[in-house]
Design a protein around this motif. Structure first.
Motif, PDB file in Angstrom:
ATOM      1  N   GLU A 454       0.806  -1.216   0.000  1.00  0.00           N
ATOM      2  CA  GLU A 454       0.000   0.000   0.000  1.00  0.00           C
ATOM      3  C   GLU A 454       0.842   1.272   0.000  1.00  0.00           C
ATOM      4  OE1 GLU A 454      -2.534  -0.279   3.371  1.00  0.00           O
ATOM      5  OE2 GLU A 454      -3.699  -1.982   2.572  1.00  0.00           O
ATOM      6  N   CYS A 455       2.000   1.247   0.622  1.00  0.00           N
ATOM      7  CA  CYS A 455       2.848   2.438   0.723  1.00  0.00           C
ATOM      8  C   CYS A 455       4.273   2.066   0.320  1.00  0.00           C
ATOM      9  CB  CYS A 455       2.840   3.005   2.136  1.00  0.00           C
ATOM     10  SG  CYS A 455       1.198   3.447   2.744  1.00  0.00           S
ATOM     11  N   GLN A 487      -1.423   3.208  -2.330  1.00  0.00           N
ATOM     12  CA  GLN A 487      -2.081   4.421  -1.863  1.00  0.00           C
ATOM     13  C   GLN A 487      -1.111   5.596  -1.753  1.00  0.00           C
ATOM     14  OE1 GLN A 487      -4.123   3.605   1.815  1.00  0.00           O
ATOM     15  NE2 GLN A 487      -5.277   1.876   0.962  1.00  0.00           N
ATOM     16  N   THR A 516      -7.916   4.788  -5.239  1.00  0.00           N
ATOM     17  CA  THR A 516      -6.831   4.084  -4.553  1.00  0.00           C
ATOM     18  C   THR A 516      -5.685   5.032  -4.215  1.00  0.00           C
ATOM     19  OG1 THR A 516      -7.416   2.060  -5.738  1.00  0.00           O
ATOM     20  CG2 THR A 516      -5.265   2.147  -4.658  1.00  0.00           C
ATOM     21  N   ARG A 518      -3.635   8.148  -3.265  1.00  0.00           N
ATOM     22  CA  ARG A 518      -3.976   9.377  -2.545  1.00  0.00           C
ATOM     23  C   ARG A 518      -2.792  10.309  -2.358  1.00  0.00           C
ATOM     24  NH1 ARG A 518      -7.993   6.998   2.236  1.00  0.00           N
ATOM     25  NH2 ARG A 518      -9.459   5.975   0.794  1.00  0.00           N
TER      26      ARG A 518
END
Length: 575
Positions: A454-455, A487, A516, A518
């Protein structure tokens, strides 16, 4: 008789008597005899006495039927003189006589003259209805003042549960100390609400009665101990998270009191504290059976005492945080020996101005000793990997690892092989921080087993570019693998070509879910307007975009954008 008439009659001629009080038995028909006597005895002495008599003479005229006063609120109060100020109107305070002052160098006393009160001349006749109206307004204002003071009692009428909820919001943001100590002194209701044990579950105590760097006096030290002991007995019954910051003395005393009086203590943090000895760790071992987290970053402590505590009670520890140092590195050795088999969070950091940041660590031994590790952070250190002589092929890796951080502000020597040795069994990884790791390639990231990252923080922030290749390729392999889950993406100052960036952004824009991505950091890259247009137009939830120092973009565009509205305006400029 009018007051003006009295003044002209006394000053116009000398035919009248000096004073009505001096000649008591005379009538009004005897001024002629006095006139002749005054003319015969005219001289310096008599004139001098006459002048003195004139100064002492007071000619009182008939008083008017009203008086004018200046009140404390700068309002003129007109009242009837016949009322004798019986309470219906404002009455001035009686002033005492001023004391006589002695002149310097002389024994004679000089009487200070009182200032004559200037009375308003009755030029205009004020009607009785106006006088009554002003007096009535004065009464109304006097009656209204005490009612206004009752408006400030709203805090005493609130329910106790409402006050506790309000205090809870402040405690979450600013902490329990000193807020709850201050509001507890407002009134009895606030004291009861501030004494609720629910509000004292997380407490941080900083500098106590002294400024940083100053020594404590004996009285101050006793005051600190008494206050801390009172708080522990009356407020810390449900304490779970306790922190001490910048304490150079009485640290052992604080730990001893908290461990004995707080049975629910789960987390203990020491920040920039000194004087933590083995006695404190022994007290924790005897009383704190629920302790799970120990944070010793930037603090000086006795390593032998902590090692003994971990050897005896390390099975209950879930989190350990400490600062890299020659002595403190022995903690990691104790962890790799299996002192903390339930460890889930491990963080090792160092100061930003530290020169020696090499951190020797055996990853295989750590994987065997801590199979439940979920977060592993090595901040601003350069890990030096050690290998095990036996059993290296039997390591399970970190199967539960969710976050790996190897960020540094200096140059890192970590390669793709070193990264794979750490993450070969981490299929649940969510956060990967590789800032400063310039030797990691897109191909090495693509071989990682985690599929739901995610990161990804992969920016280069150190000043020196020694050892960096001229250009990189293959960023599209990273964006293509994690385009459905990413993300936050940070590739600041990465030397990818403009063509490679355009392909990578196109893969990132092909995500099925437009909400998704951001956060996107493209600072210092060769991003072009077409590549930027494709990603901005598709990702509608993008709230942060960093385009500073992007040379391939037009002027006026190279800055940081925050908020979806600001990014939509950028899209209009690019079109």
């Amino acid at each position: 008789m009018d007051s003006t008439e009295v003044a002209t009659h006394s000053e116009g001629s000398k035919d009248t008597a000096p004073s009505t009080s001096n000649v008591s038995g005379q009538r009004e028909d005897g001024p002629k005899v006095n006139k002749t006597s005054l003319k015969r005895n005219s001289g310096k002495t008599t004139n001098h006495k006459a002048k003195k008599q004139k100064k002492a003479r007071v000619n009182r005229s008939a008083q008017p039927s009203y008086t004018v006063h200046e009140g404390e609120d700068m309002l003129l109060v007109i009242s009837s003189s016949t009322s004798q100020y019986d309470g219906s109107t404002w009455a001035p305070k009686k002033k005492g006589r001023k004391k006589k002052k002695l002149t310097k160098g002389k024994g004679k006393t000089v009487q200070i003259k009182k200032k004559k009160t200037v009375r308003a001349k009755p030029k205009l006749e004020i009607k009785n209805d106006k006088i009554a109206k002003v007096a009535k307004e004065e009464e109304d204002t006097s009656l209204f003042v005490p009612e206004k003071a009752t408006d400030y009692r709203w805090g005493q009428s609130l329910p106790e549960e409402v006050l506790i909820n309000i205090f809870q919001m402040v405690v979450v943001q600013d902490g329990a100390v000193p807020f709850l100590c201050r509001v507890g002194r407002v009134c009895r209701l606030w004291n009861i609400a501030a004494s609720s044990p629910v509000l004292w579950r997380k407490v941080t105590v900083g500098h106590c009665w002294i400024a940083p760097g100053k020594t404590q006096l004996p009285k101050t030290e006793e005051k600190i101990k008494d206050t801390f002991n009172w708080l522990a007995q009356n407020r810390f019954s449900q304490l779970r998270d306790f922190s001490l910051c910048h304490w150079t003395k009485n640290v052992n005393y604080a730990v001893d009191v908290v461990s004995q009086l707080c049975p629910h203590l789960c987390s203990l943090k020491f920040s920039y504290c000194t004087g933590l000895t083995a006695q404190a760790f022994q007290s924790l071992g005897l009383h704190s059976r629920s302790l799970q987290s120990i944070n010793l970053q930037y603090s000086e402590f006795q390593v032998e005492g902590l090692l003994e505590y971990l050897e005896n009670h390390g099975s209950q520890i879930r989190q350990i945080l400490f600062t890299h140092g020659l002595k403190n590195d022995r903690l990691l050795t104790a962890v790799t020996r299996g002192y903390c088999p339930e460890l889930e969070f491990l963080e090792v950091n160092t100061k930003l101005d530290s020169k020696d940041c090499e951190f020797p660590v055996c990853i295989q031994a750590l994987q065997i000793a801590c199979p439940k590790l979920k977060t592993f952070r090595m901040l601003n250190v350069r890990p030096l990997h050690k290998t095990m002589r036996n059993g290296a092929e039997l390591t399970p890796g970190f199967p539960l690892l969710e976050e790996l951080c190897i960020a540094t502000t200096s140059y890192s020597y970590m390669t793709d092989k070193d990264l794979l040795d750490i993450l070969f069994g981490s299929t649940k990884l969510r956060v990967l921080d590789l800032r400063g790791c310039s030797r990691i390639t897109p191909a090495g990231l693509a071989t990682l087993p985690c599929l739901e990252l995610e990161c990804l923080f992969w920016g280069q922030y150190f000043s020196s570019h020694i050892g960096l290749p001229s250009a990189k390729k293959g960023l599209h392999m990273v964006t293509q693998k994690w385009n459905q889950t990413l993300q936050q993406l940070d590739i600041a100052n990465q030397l990818f070509s403009e063509e490679d960036l355009e392909i990578a952004m196109s893969h990132l824009a092909q995500a099925t879910d437009a909400d998704t991505l951001r956060s996107l950091n493209l600072s210092g890259t060769k991003i072009t307007p077409p590549a930027l247009r494709s990603i901005i137009g598709q990702m509608t939830a993008l709230g942060y975009l960093n385009l500073s120092s992007c040379r391939y973009l037009p002027r006026g565009v190279k800055r940081v954008y925050r908020g979806q509205e600001d990014i939509r305006q950028l899209l209009d400029k690019l079109e």
